[in-house]
Write a protein that holds these residues in place. Structure first.
Motif, mmCIF file in Angstrom:
data_model
loop_
_atom_site.group_PDB
_atom_site.id
_atom_site.type_symbol
_atom_site.label_atom_id
_atom_site.label_comp_id
_atom_site.label_asym_id
_atom_site.label_seq_id
_atom_site.Cartn_x
_atom_site.Cartn_y
_atom_site.Cartn_z
ATOM 1 N N UNK A 1 32.272 44.564 36.882
ATOM 2 C CA UNK A 1 33.382 44.643 37.846
ATOM 3 C C UNK A 1 34.660 44.057 37.251
ATOM 4 N N UNK A 2 34.503 42.929 36.518
ATOM 5 C CA UNK A 2 35.680 42.151 36.130
ATOM 6 C C UNK A 2 36.401 42.667 34.898
ATOM 7 N N UNK A 3 35.672 43.137 33.903
ATOM 8 C CA UNK A 3 36.302 43.475 32.616
ATOM 9 C C UNK A 3 37.434 44.498 32.748
ATOM 10 N N UNK A 4 37.225 45.629 33.451
ATOM 11 C CA UNK A 4 38.350 46.568 33.589
ATOM 12 C C UNK A 4 39.563 45.944 34.286
ATOM 13 N N UNK B 1 46.626 48.605 50.342
ATOM 14 C CA UNK B 1 45.553 48.949 49.422
ATOM 15 C C UNK B 1 44.160 48.835 50.047
ATOM 16 N N UNK B 2 43.846 47.776 50.843
ATOM 17 C CA UNK B 2 42.512 47.736 51.474
ATOM 18 C C UNK B 2 42.243 48.940 52.371
ATOM 19 N N UNK B 3 43.276 49.450 53.033
ATOM 20 C CA UNK B 3 43.120 50.643 53.864
ATOM 21 C C UNK B 3 42.791 51.847 52.987
ATOM 22 N N UNK B 4 43.458 51.924 51.819
ATOM 23 C CA UNK B 4 43.192 53.008 50.871
ATOM 24 C C UNK B 4 41.743 52.936 50.391
ATOM 25 N N UNK B 5 41.276 51.739 50.063
ATOM 26 C CA UNK B 5 39.898 51.560 49.582
ATOM 27 C C UNK B 5 38.893 52.035 50.626
ATOM 28 N N UNK B 6 39.133 51.635 51.885
ATOM 29 C CA UNK B 6 38.216 52.036 52.961
ATOM 30 C C UNK B 6 38.231 53.547 53.165
ATOM 31 N N UNK C 1 41.721 50.175 43.747
ATOM 32 C CA UNK C 1 41.121 50.260 45.072
ATOM 33 C C UNK C 1 40.223 51.476 45.228
ATOM 34 N N UNK C 2 40.537 52.530 44.466
ATOM 35 C CA UNK C 2 39.721 53.749 44.496
ATOM 36 C C UNK C 2 38.562 53.676 43.504
ATOM 37 N N UNK C 3 38.506 52.598 42.711
ATOM 38 C CA UNK C 3 37.443 52.457 41.734
ATOM 39 C C UNK C 3 37.664 53.244 40.457
ATOM 40 N N UNK D 1 40.342 55.276 33.316
ATOM 41 C CA UNK D 1 41.672 55.780 32.937
ATOM 42 C C UNK D 1 42.701 54.667 32.843
ATOM 43 N N UNK D 2 42.608 53.663 33.723
ATOM 44 C CA UNK D 2 43.569 52.560 33.693
ATOM 45 C C UNK D 2 43.511 51.804 32.366
#
Length: 544
Positions: A245-248, A310-315, A390-392, A396-397
């Motif tokens: 989870x953390x490295x990216x 962003x939390x709304x986008x994730x949900x 937020x989209x996982x 690409x990032x």
């Protein structure tokens, strides 16, 4: 997480981030006066290399711990949440020791690479902060996972207060009281980071003890059977999950610190042959002590406001609601642009009076203006990156970071021999521009219907920006010519206030006049933003 707790948590962390960044900027003012441009150049080297180590040791892990703890607490598996927290604590202790030792030993290498032998002491003075900061980061992640945001916010603020007070006090003491010289003054300023970290840890530990007592009083303690079951979870499996989870997140979070680190490492080596050692050192001090601190101010508020969505986008993304993802992602980017632009304009056109007011002279004004313009692309890059996170969408990032940093290095080395520091800063600008474009392209590919503004709205926004910039520049130029015969600092205070007032007022009015922002837009923004705009509109007698 309930809507109320989400909003409350976002507000707390937003205010804390803004206050902490503002205090960080305030710290540079007395330090600049105490250390001068030359001393601030050395301080910039020590702080930027420390911040890279700090980012590697901490960024991403609070989010990872928060995610895992939150999931276990939601499922009623508190013993597993505590097991994850314990594993993370051990990881923080070990990584903190390793990072401190590595930075301490690396100090002479960095000083030699930066062509500033006096940077060894300041780098080593700030290195012990890494002993405790990973621990602070893990505890913050735990509190966030338990939905307690106040400890995180207060610890950030208290950390900055102690950092500022200690840095200024020690710099003054070493230079003016015991007369140990400039290099000791810079070393004392760097040690402020250690004092700040200690303050943050103390605040977090106080709240952690309180939380434990509250859990005992409420009977929110796992049974022996649950603790035994959780103890069978190996630390290695926890670490593997945390790192995935953390490295990216660490790699993406390191973008801006890495750009600043590159600058502090290459400015003197690239400029020293044409400008000489002292002039190159002064330019590095102006870049790190003035330009980077002022250009960083527009970024905080813009990103904090936009990321409230962003939390709304994730949900929405988790539910597969593409329409809502597109709508809210567009709103987040739109808010980032709209809230960041007036401050970018203000600091760019008012660079001379603001610089003179804060630091006592106008040296480095052009650097401030140039770097502040690039801040707009940094806002776009970081906000779009937060949405993709937020989209996982992390792979690409990471690729975008690598491309952006490669461009930064290539352009800096290619242009510096011809246009000096502006070639290096041009590399920074192009890095953020390319990363913003790549992030935007990824969003367009993955979210059908995503856009920030329609083409017509972009035209109206560009027109608004141009008008406000021109008027702001004329006010800055005219006030500089007309206001005379008063004390130096008061002169520039009046000029800064005039430019700030005109830019902010005209910006809001122009957004309404050109319809770059409409009432329908406001109704889709977070309630806090709607209230702020409405109150400001009433204050100036204008309604959207």
């Amino acid at each position: 997480m309930s809507k109320d707790s989400l909003v409350k948590g976002t507000v707390i962390l937003t205010l804390a981030a803004f206050v902490a960044r503002f205090l960080g900027f305030v710290q540079r003012i007395p330090l600049q006066n105490l250390l001068g441009d030359s001393g601030m150049g050395t301080y910039t080297i020590s702080y930027n290399v420390y911040f890279i180590f700090f980012t590697i040791a901490t960024a991403g892990f609070p989010s990872a711990v928060s995610k895992l703890v939150s999931e276990r607490m939601e499922l009623g598996r508190k013993a597993e949440a505590e097991r994850i927290f314990q594993a993370a604590i051990w990881f923080a202790v070990i990584s903190g020791i390793l990072m401190t030792v590595i930075l301490y030993l690396y100090a002479p290498i960095q000083a030699a690479a930066s062509k500033d032998p006096s940077a060894v002491g300041p780098i080593r003075a700030i290195a012990p902060a890494l002993l405790l900061f990973p621990l602070a980061a893990i505890i913050r992640g735990y509190f966030q996972g338990r939905q307690h945001m106040m400890p995180n916010g207060l610890s950030q603020i208290f950390e900055q207060i102690l950092r500022v007070v200690t840095a200024v006090f020690l710099a003054y003491w070493f230079i003016h009281v015991v007369d140990w010289g400039l290099s000791w003054g810079v070393t004392g300023a760097s040690f402020g980071g250690v004092a700040g970290t200690i303050g943050a840890i103390l605040v977090l530990l106080i709240y952690l003890v309180r939380l434990r007592k509250k859990d005992e009083e409420e009977g929110n303690i796992p049974s022996e059977r649950e603790v035994l079951a959780a103890s069978r979870i190996k630390y290695t499996s926890i670490y593997k999950t945390l790192l995935v989870i953390a490295v990216p997140i660490v790699l993406y979070s390191a973008t801006v610190p890495m750009v600043n680190y590159i600058d502090s490492s290459i400015v003197k080596p690239l400029l020293i042959s044409s400008l000489g050692d002292q002039k190159a050192q002064d330019i590095l001090g102006q870049l790190g002590g003035r330009a980077q601190s002022l250009a960083g101010l527009p970024i905080v508020l813009a990103i904090a406001i936009s990321q409230s969505i962003v939390p709304i986008i994730s949900a929405a993304f988790a539910k597969g609601d593409n329409r809502l993802v597109a709508k809210q992602a567009g709103r987040a980017m739109q808010l980032a642009v709209l809230t960041g632009m007036p401050f970018v304009i203000l600091i760019t056109v008012g660079a001379k009076p603001i610089n003179s007011l804060a630091f006592g002279n106008a040296a480095g004004t052009s650097l401030i203006a140039f770097l502040t313009v690039t801040a707009m692309f940094q806002i776009l890059m970081q906000t779009s990156g937060a949405i993709l996170t937020g989209m996982g969408v992390m792979k690409p990032l990471v690729g975008h970071v690598i491309i952006g940093l490669a461009v930064k290095l290539i352009v800096s080395y290619a242009l510096a021999p011809f246009i000096g520091i502006y070639g290096i800063m041009g590399g920074t600008a192009l890095c953020f521009i390319i990363m913003s474009w790549l992030n935007h392209r990824s969003l367009k590919q993955r979210v059908e219907g995503f856009h920030i503004f329609t083409r017509g709205r972009w035209t109206r926004f560009y027109f608004t920006t141009a008008v406000v910039s021109l008027v702001g520049y004329l006010v800055a130029w005219g006030s500089g010519k007309l206001i005379t015969g008063i004390p130096y600092r008061i002169d520039f205070l009046v000029q800064s206030c005039l430019v700030g007032g005109v830019v902010c007022l005209l910006y809001v009015v122009m957004l309404g006049v050109t319809k770059a922002v409409t009432r329908e837009d406001l109704e889709t923004y977070p309630a806090s933003v709607r209230r702020l705009v409405t109150k400001f509109g009433r204050l100036v007698g204008f309604k959207l």
